[in-house]
Design a protein around this motif. Structure first.
Motif, PDB file in Angstrom:
ATOM      1  N   ALA A 345       0.150  -3.693   8.119  1.00  0.00           N
ATOM      2  CA  ALA A 345       0.283  -4.777   7.152  1.00  0.00           C
ATOM      3  C   ALA A 345       1.656  -4.687   6.511  1.00  0.00           C
ATOM      4  N   SER A 346       2.085  -5.805   5.952  1.00  0.00           N
ATOM      5  CA  SER A 346       3.346  -5.833   5.217  1.00  0.00           C
ATOM      6  C   SER A 346       3.041  -6.156   3.765  1.00  0.00           C
ATOM      7  N   PRO A 347       3.932  -5.820   2.842  1.00  0.00           N
ATOM      8  CA  PRO A 347       3.676  -6.104   1.427  1.00  0.00           C
ATOM      9  C   PRO A 347       3.376  -7.583   1.208  1.00  0.00           C
ATOM     10  N   PRO A 348       2.290  -7.907   0.543  1.00  0.00           N
ATOM     11  CA  PRO A 348       1.860  -9.304   0.419  1.00  0.00           C
ATOM     12  C   PRO A 348       2.842 -10.216  -0.275  1.00  0.00           C
ATOM     13  N   SER A 349       3.642  -9.685  -1.209  1.00  0.00           N
ATOM     14  CA  SER A 349       4.499 -10.565  -1.998  1.00  0.00           C
ATOM     15  C   SER A 349       5.809 -10.912  -1.311  1.00  0.00           C
ATOM     16  N   LEU A 350       6.094 -10.298  -0.159  1.00  0.00           N
ATOM     17  CA  LEU A 350       7.330 -10.629   0.538  1.00  0.00           C
ATOM     18  C   LEU A 350       7.222 -11.996   1.197  1.00  0.00           C
ATOM     19  N   PRO A 351       8.191 -12.889   1.007  1.00  0.00           N
ATOM     20  CA  PRO A 351       8.132 -14.191   1.674  1.00  0.00           C
ATOM     21  C   PRO A 351       8.251 -14.072   3.186  1.00  0.00           C
ATOM     22  N   THR A 352       9.026 -13.094   3.659  1.00  0.00           N
ATOM     23  CA  THR A 352       9.190 -12.862   5.089  1.00  0.00           C
ATOM     24  C   THR A 352       9.099 -11.371   5.345  1.00  0.00           C
ATOM     25  N   ALA A 353       8.227 -10.983   6.263  1.00  0.00           N
ATOM     26  CA  ALA A 353       8.053  -9.568   6.575  1.00  0.00           C
ATOM     27  C   ALA A 353       9.037  -9.175   7.665  1.00  0.00           C
ATOM     28  N   THR A 354       9.986  -8.310   7.323  1.00  0.00           N
ATOM     29  CA  THR A 354      10.942  -7.821   8.311  1.00  0.00           C
ATOM     30  C   THR A 354      10.343  -6.652   9.073  1.00  0.00           C
ATOM     31  N   SER A 355      11.022  -6.256  10.132  1.00  0.00           N
ATOM     32  CA  SER A 355      10.466  -5.222  11.004  1.00  0.00           C
ATOM     33  C   SER A 355      10.243  -3.907  10.280  1.00  0.00           C
ATOM     34  N   GLY A 356      11.054  -3.618   9.269  1.00  0.00           N
ATOM     35  CA  GLY A 356      10.914  -2.344   8.583  1.00  0.00           C
ATOM     36  C   GLY A 356       9.874  -2.330   7.493  1.00  0.00           C
ATOM     37  N   CYS A 357       9.219  -3.457   7.247  1.00  0.00           N
ATOM     38  CA  CYS A 357       8.290  -3.546   6.121  1.00  0.00           C
ATOM     39  C   CYS A 357       6.845  -3.240   6.491  1.00  0.00           C
ATOM     40  N   TRP A 358       6.540  -3.213   7.766  1.00  0.00           N
ATOM     41  CA  TRP A 358       5.147  -3.025   8.168  1.00  0.00           C
ATOM     42  C   TRP A 358       4.726  -1.578   7.983  1.00  0.00           C
ATOM     43  N   ARG A 359       3.541  -1.385   7.457  1.00  0.00           N
ATOM     44  CA  ARG A 359       3.013  -0.049   7.215  1.00  0.00           C
ATOM     45  C   ARG A 359       1.563   0.037   7.677  1.00  0.00           C
ATOM     46  N   GLU A 360       1.191   1.218   8.104  1.00  0.00           N
ATOM     47  CA  GLU A 360      -0.217   1.467   8.390  1.00  0.00           C
ATOM     48  C   GLU A 360      -0.966   1.640   7.082  1.00  0.00           C
ATOM     49  N   ARG A 361      -2.076   0.969   6.987  1.00  0.00           N
ATOM     50  CA  ARG A 361      -2.964   1.129   5.847  1.00  0.00           C
ATOM     51  C   ARG A 361      -4.396   1.182   6.375  1.00  0.00           C
ATOM     52  N   ARG A 362      -5.209   1.953   5.710  1.00  0.00           N
ATOM     53  CA  ARG A 362      -6.630   1.960   6.046  1.00  0.00           C
ATOM     54  C   ARG A 362      -7.303   0.870   5.224  1.00  0.00           C
ATOM     55  N   PHE A 363      -8.015  -0.022   5.909  1.00  0.00           N
ATOM     56  CA  PHE A 363      -8.659  -1.154   5.252  1.00  0.00           C
ATOM     57  C   PHE A 363     -10.172  -1.009   5.299  1.00  0.00           C
ATOM     58  N   VAL A 364     -10.788  -1.575   4.288  1.00  0.00           N
ATOM     59  CA  VAL A 364     -12.244  -1.542   4.152  1.00  0.00           C
ATOM     60  C   VAL A 364     -12.732  -2.957   3.888  1.00  0.00           C
ATOM     61  N   LEU A 365     -13.834  -3.316   4.535  1.00  0.00           N
ATOM     62  CA  LEU A 365     -14.483  -4.607   4.295  1.00  0.00           C
ATOM     63  C   LEU A 365     -15.903  -4.346   3.834  1.00  0.00           C
ATOM     64  N   ASP A 366     -16.248  -4.882   2.670  1.00  0.00           N
ATOM     65  CA  ASP A 366     -17.621  -4.772   2.197  1.00  0.00           C
ATOM     66  C   ASP A 366     -18.143  -6.163   1.860  1.00  0.00           C
ATOM     67  N   HIS A 367     -19.192  -6.241   1.061  1.00  0.00           N
ATOM     68  CA  HIS A 367     -19.829  -7.525   0.773  1.00  0.00           C
ATOM     69  C   HIS A 367     -19.041  -8.379  -0.209  1.00  0.00           C
ATOM     70  N   GLU A 368     -17.960  -7.820  -0.768  1.00  0.00           N
ATOM     71  CA  GLU A 368     -17.193  -8.553  -1.771  1.00  0.00           C
ATOM     72  C   GLU A 368     -15.758  -8.824  -1.366  1.00  0.00           C
ATOM     73  N   ALA A 369     -15.128  -7.865  -0.704  1.00  0.00           N
ATOM     74  CA  ALA A 369     -13.683  -7.966  -0.524  1.00  0.00           C
ATOM     75  C   ALA A 369     -13.218  -7.235   0.723  1.00  0.00           C
ATOM     76  N   PHE A 370     -11.989  -7.566   1.102  1.00  0.00           N
ATOM     77  CA  PHE A 370     -11.248  -6.904   2.175  1.00  0.00           C
ATOM     78  C   PHE A 370     -10.053  -6.268   1.491  1.00  0.00           C
ATOM     79  N   TRP A 371      -9.974  -4.943   1.508  1.00  0.00           N
ATOM     80  CA  TRP A 371      -9.001  -4.295   0.649  1.00  0.00           C
ATOM     81  C   TRP A 371      -8.457  -3.014   1.263  1.00  0.00           C
ATOM     82  N   THR A 372      -7.305  -2.603   0.723  1.00  0.00           N
ATOM     83  CA  THR A 372      -6.663  -1.372   1.161  1.00  0.00           C
ATOM     84  C   THR A 372      -7.368  -0.184   0.532  1.00  0.00           C
ATOM     85  N   ALA A 373      -7.852   0.717   1.378  1.00  0.00           N
ATOM     86  CA  ALA A 373      -8.547   1.890   0.860  1.00  0.00           C
ATOM     87  C   ALA A 373      -7.564   2.779   0.108  1.00  0.00           C
ATOM     88  N   PRO A 374      -7.953   3.324  -1.032  1.00  0.00           N
ATOM     89  CA  PRO A 374      -7.045   4.152  -1.834  1.00  0.00           C
ATOM     90  C   PRO A 374      -6.606   5.400  -1.093  1.00  0.00           C
TER      91      PRO A 374
END
Length: 519
Positions: A345-374
């Motif tokens: 994923a890339s930082p959500p607030s960037l208008p354009t995601a450049t090649s150096g902005c992508w990062r691995e994040r662990r994501f979780v989906l539950d009954h309420e939200a899709f979010w980055t695991a702490p």
């Protein structure tokens, strides 16, 4: 794993006939203004009032078709009556040869109706049901394979007729069931696996078109479970197993506008449906089916099965078999979440995601939200659990990035099994000077679309999908394999449908039960 039984097709009697008819022995029925008394003391297999009405209707449609061989309505209605007669004969334990004869006649009438109106979706759909019924009755494996293949051809043609993609959900589901049956009568293991993966694509497309169609959701779960059993026995992908679903005849009224069409929607590449086992990527191929991809390891396949069956169980109108099947695989869920894994994923607030902005994040989906695991992955400084909790609370609808120093490039995934959707190895890059923690937190009630996408600008391996929000914004994510990407899209789509349909609490309860079961 138990499967749901097929529903009986819709009765072909008119509302007036249904209102006045009685099949109890010794009762009077009314047909065309004439009172007819049913047989007294009727036994199993004996004609009753409903049988007599069906016979009279068949004769009436036969006469109309004799007067005008191109009368679509007469031919189509005649086929429906013959099919209903075959079903009643089966329910009453009549001789198999009589049922087979009625179904063969129904198929002949559907064939004639199809020639009159080649793009009639309901004709092709009901023709496929009749062919499937004949295949189930056949004790000869080659004949059964041929009939199941012909049923696949008819369902495929029905899907192709539905250009607007509004009528073909049931056809896709039944197409998947027919492919599943083809897998059971296939002789080679590779052929079985190919058929099952083809069925995955049909069920997947059905739920993408109608996420509330819980029978297709459950069927997709049973396919994943069958593939897991095959993988467990061979050490690779594959399998075979039962599926469930419903059959329902369609009304011909929706096909009236197709009278002038002269194209043949039943053009097929083979007589046995063998091309239906091929691989298609995405949902935009010529047949309009979903990606025929699934995880390869037994553990990942069982987790996928649990995800789909859990969503089916949380749906309104869930059937008892869903609960019993979920008990077999509930422990495989990443409870209390529905799905968890690593994405780029890339930082959500960037208008354009450049090649150096992508990062691995662990994501979780539950009954309420899709979010980055702490505290999972990324280029963050050392932190503690309290900071992680604060970060999640402060992310907002699409996260935040207060300052935008250029992070250390981390394009692509760490080495991992590309076929295992449960692998969660992450890459941790050194923190940039002045770097700011960021993550993603999307409330499911704010999601309006989840779509797979192929974009050359996305980082390797390029299996991306986009989550669109109510305010017009969206965000891209990249999975390590097509199977993982499709699993995320399915899970997000189904969760959104449940939440928007007021079933978020039902999903929460199922996930809570899974959490207790895994303890």
């Amino acid at each position: 794993m138990a499967a749901t039984g097929p529903e009986s097709p819709k009765a072909v009697t008119s509302p007036r006939d249904s209102e006045n008819a009685s099949t109890s022995a010794g009762k009077w029925i009314h047909y065309g203004g004439v009172e007819i008394r049913t047989r007294l003391g009727g036994e199993n297999g004996a004609f009753d009032g409903q049988d007599r009405m069906l016979s009279m209707r068949a004769d009436r449609h036969k006469d109309a078709a004799s007067r005008d061989p191109d009368d679509f309505d007469a031919l189509y209605s005649w086929a429906l009556v013959l099919q209903e007669q075959a079903e009643r004969a089966e329910a009453k334990g009549a001789d198999a040869s009589r049922r087979s004869d009625l179904l063969a006649k129904a198929c002949a009438r559907y064939d004639a109706a199809h020639r009159c109106r080649p793009r009639s979706h309901s004709t092709l759909y009901n023709w496929g049901i009749a062919l499937g019924d004949r295949a189930r009755m056949s004790a000869d494996a080659p004949t059964a394979r041929q009939l199941w293949g012909e049923a696949c051809d008819k369902y495929r043609a029905a899907v192709e007729c539905d250009v607007a993609k509004t009528q073909s959900t049931q056809a896709l589901n039944n197409w998947g069931l027919a492919l599943q049956q083809l897998a059971t009568v296939s002789r080679e293991r590779d052929e079985k696996r190919r058929r099952l993966l083809a069925a995955v694509g049909r069920f997947r497309e059905a739920i993408r078109r109608d996420p509330s169609f819980h029978r297709a959701v459950y069927n997709l779960g049973t396919i994943m479970y069958a593939l897991s059993e095959m993988a467990r026995s061979t050490g690779g992908g594959g399998g075979g197993g039962p599926g469930g679903g419903g059959r329902r005849k369609r009304n011909a009224d929706a096909d009236a506008e197709d009278d002038d069409s002269d194209s043949d929607a039943d053009a097929d590449d083979s007589d046995d449906g063998s091309d239906d086992g091929g691989s298609h990527s995405g949902g935009d191929d010529a047949h309009g089916v979903g990606a025929e991809s699934a995880p390869r390891t037994p553990a990942a396949l069982q987790t996928a099965a649990a995800t789909y069956i859990c969503c089916a169980q949380a749906s309104p109108g869930a059937r008892p078999v869903y609960a019993s099947s979920l008990r077999l695989v509930r422990r495989c869920l990443p409870a209390p979440a529905l799905r968890a894994g690593t994405l780029l994923a890339s930082p959500p607030s960037l208008p354009t995601a450049t090649s150096g902005c992508w990062r691995e994040r662990r994501f979780v989906l539950d009954h309420e939200a899709f979010w980055t695991a702490p505290g999972e992955g990324g280029d963050d400084d050392a932190d503690d659990d309290a900071d992680d909790a604060d970060d999640r609370r402060g992310l907002g609808p699409l996260g935040s990035w207060a300052s935008v120093p250029r992070p250390t490039p981390a394009r692509g995934f760490a080495d991992a099994d590309p076929n295992d959707a449960t692998t969660t190895t992450t890459t941790t890059a050194p923190a940039s000077s002045g770097g700011t923690r960021w993550g993603v937190h999307v409330n499911m009630e704010d999601v309006v679309s989840v779509q797979p996408c192929a974009d050359a600008s996305l980082p390797r391996p390029g299996h991306g999908f986009r989550v669109g929000l109510r305010d017009g914004r969206g965000h891209f994510f990249v999975a390590r394999s097509e199977a993982e990407r499709e699993g995320w899209v399915d899970a997000l789509t189904l969760t959104r449908a449940l939440v928007c349909g007021g079933r978020g609490d039902a999903l929460r309860r199922e996930l809570a039960n899974a959490g207790r079961a895994s303890q």
